[in-house]
Scaffold this motif. Structure first.
Motif, short mmCIF file in Angstrom:
data_model
loop_
_atom_site.label_atom_id
_atom_site.label_comp_id
_atom_site.label_asym_id
_atom_site.label_seq_id
_atom_site.Cartn_x
_atom_site.Cartn_y
_atom_site.Cartn_z
N ALA A 48 0.83 -1.21 0.00
CA ALA A 48 0.00 0.00 0.00
C ALA A 48 0.87 1.25 0.00
CB ALA A 48 -0.94 -0.01 1.21
N ARG A 49 1.90 1.25 0.82
CA ARG A 49 2.79 2.41 0.88
C ARG A 49 3.58 2.55 -0.42
NH1 ARG A 49 1.04 1.17 5.41
NH2 ARG A 49 1.02 2.58 7.18
N ASP A 50 4.01 1.44 -0.97
CA ASP A 50 4.73 1.46 -2.24
C ASP A 50 3.87 2.10 -3.32
OD1 ASP A 50 6.95 0.96 -3.80
OD2 ASP A 50 6.75 -1.22 -3.74
N SER A 51 2.62 1.67 -3.40
CA SER A 51 1.69 2.21 -4.40
C SER A 51 1.40 3.69 -4.18
CB SER A 51 0.37 1.43 -4.38
OG SER A 51 0.58 0.12 -4.83
N ALA A 52 1.50 4.12 -2.94
CA ALA A 52 1.24 5.52 -2.61
C ALA A 52 2.48 6.40 -2.76
CB ALA A 52 0.71 5.62 -1.17
N GLY A 53 3.58 5.81 -3.18
CA GLY A 53 4.81 6.58 -3.36
C GLY A 53 5.60 6.77 -2.08
N LEU A 54 5.31 5.98 -1.07
CA LEU A 54 6.02 6.06 0.21
C LEU A 54 7.05 4.93 0.27
CD1 LEU A 54 2.82 6.66 2.39
CD2 LEU A 54 4.45 8.39 1.55
N GLU A 55 8.01 4.98 -0.66
CA GLU A 55 8.94 3.87 -0.84
C GLU A 55 9.80 3.58 0.38
OE1 GLU A 55 8.68 6.31 -3.17
OE2 GLU A 55 8.17 5.33 -5.06
#
Length: 163
Positions: A48-55
């Motif tokens: 979810a974080r990856d998809s939100a740009g929170l790598e």
């Protein structure tokens, strides 16, 4: 893990009306239903974080999920997603190592082509474009209605005779 929990997680991922922040909130709420440190919950939170740009946040969660232990399918997915994330964060050599291992681990696995695609991207990031093209073409060749043998041969030739 209950089937109901995974169905609800999958429903969040399938809901195209949600913005990335909503996906993170909903996945976090579902993850909170699981025991602390649950590998599947950590994996979903990372995605979810990856998809939100929170790598950066995703990287930590992927690593924790992999350390705790995932089933083979999720382990492969988490490895690919972690490698893609750290490549985007500039850690190309580690991404290459993770993806090379995954690519070579199971050449007939369901996610082999996905591993090949991300391995090729990491190779491009490392300046090895010809090798990347070879990997990508080898993954593509079996899916062609014709010319599979030719494309496979050319892909191998690129790998064996780089410029």
């Amino acid at each position: 893990m209950s089937d109901d929990w995974q169905i609800r997680v999958d429903a969040v991922w399938a809901d195209e009306t949600l913005d990335p922040a909503d996906v993170v909130r909903r996945i976090d709420a579902l993850a909170a239903e699981r025991p602390e440190g649950d590998a599947e919950a950590l994996f979903e939170r990372a995605g979810a974080r990856d998809s939100a740009g929170l790598e950066t946040d995703a990287e930590v969660l992927y690593r924790r999920a992999l350390t705790v232990g995932l089933d083979p399918d999720r382990r492969t997915r988490a490895t690919i997603q972690l490698a893609s994330t750290i490549r985007n964060l500039g850690t190309v050599e580690e991404a290459l190592a993770l993806l090379r291992t995954e690519y070579e681990r199971e050449p007939r696995g369901a996610l082999h082509d996905a591993a090949a695609a991300f391995y090729a991207l990491a190779l491009v990031s490392s300046g090895e474009s010809e090798r990347a093209a070879s990997i990508a073409l080898q993954a593509l060749a079996p899916h062609l209605p014709r010319y599979t043998r030719s494309v496979t041969g050319y892909a191998r030739e690129i790998a064996e005779n780089p410029r």
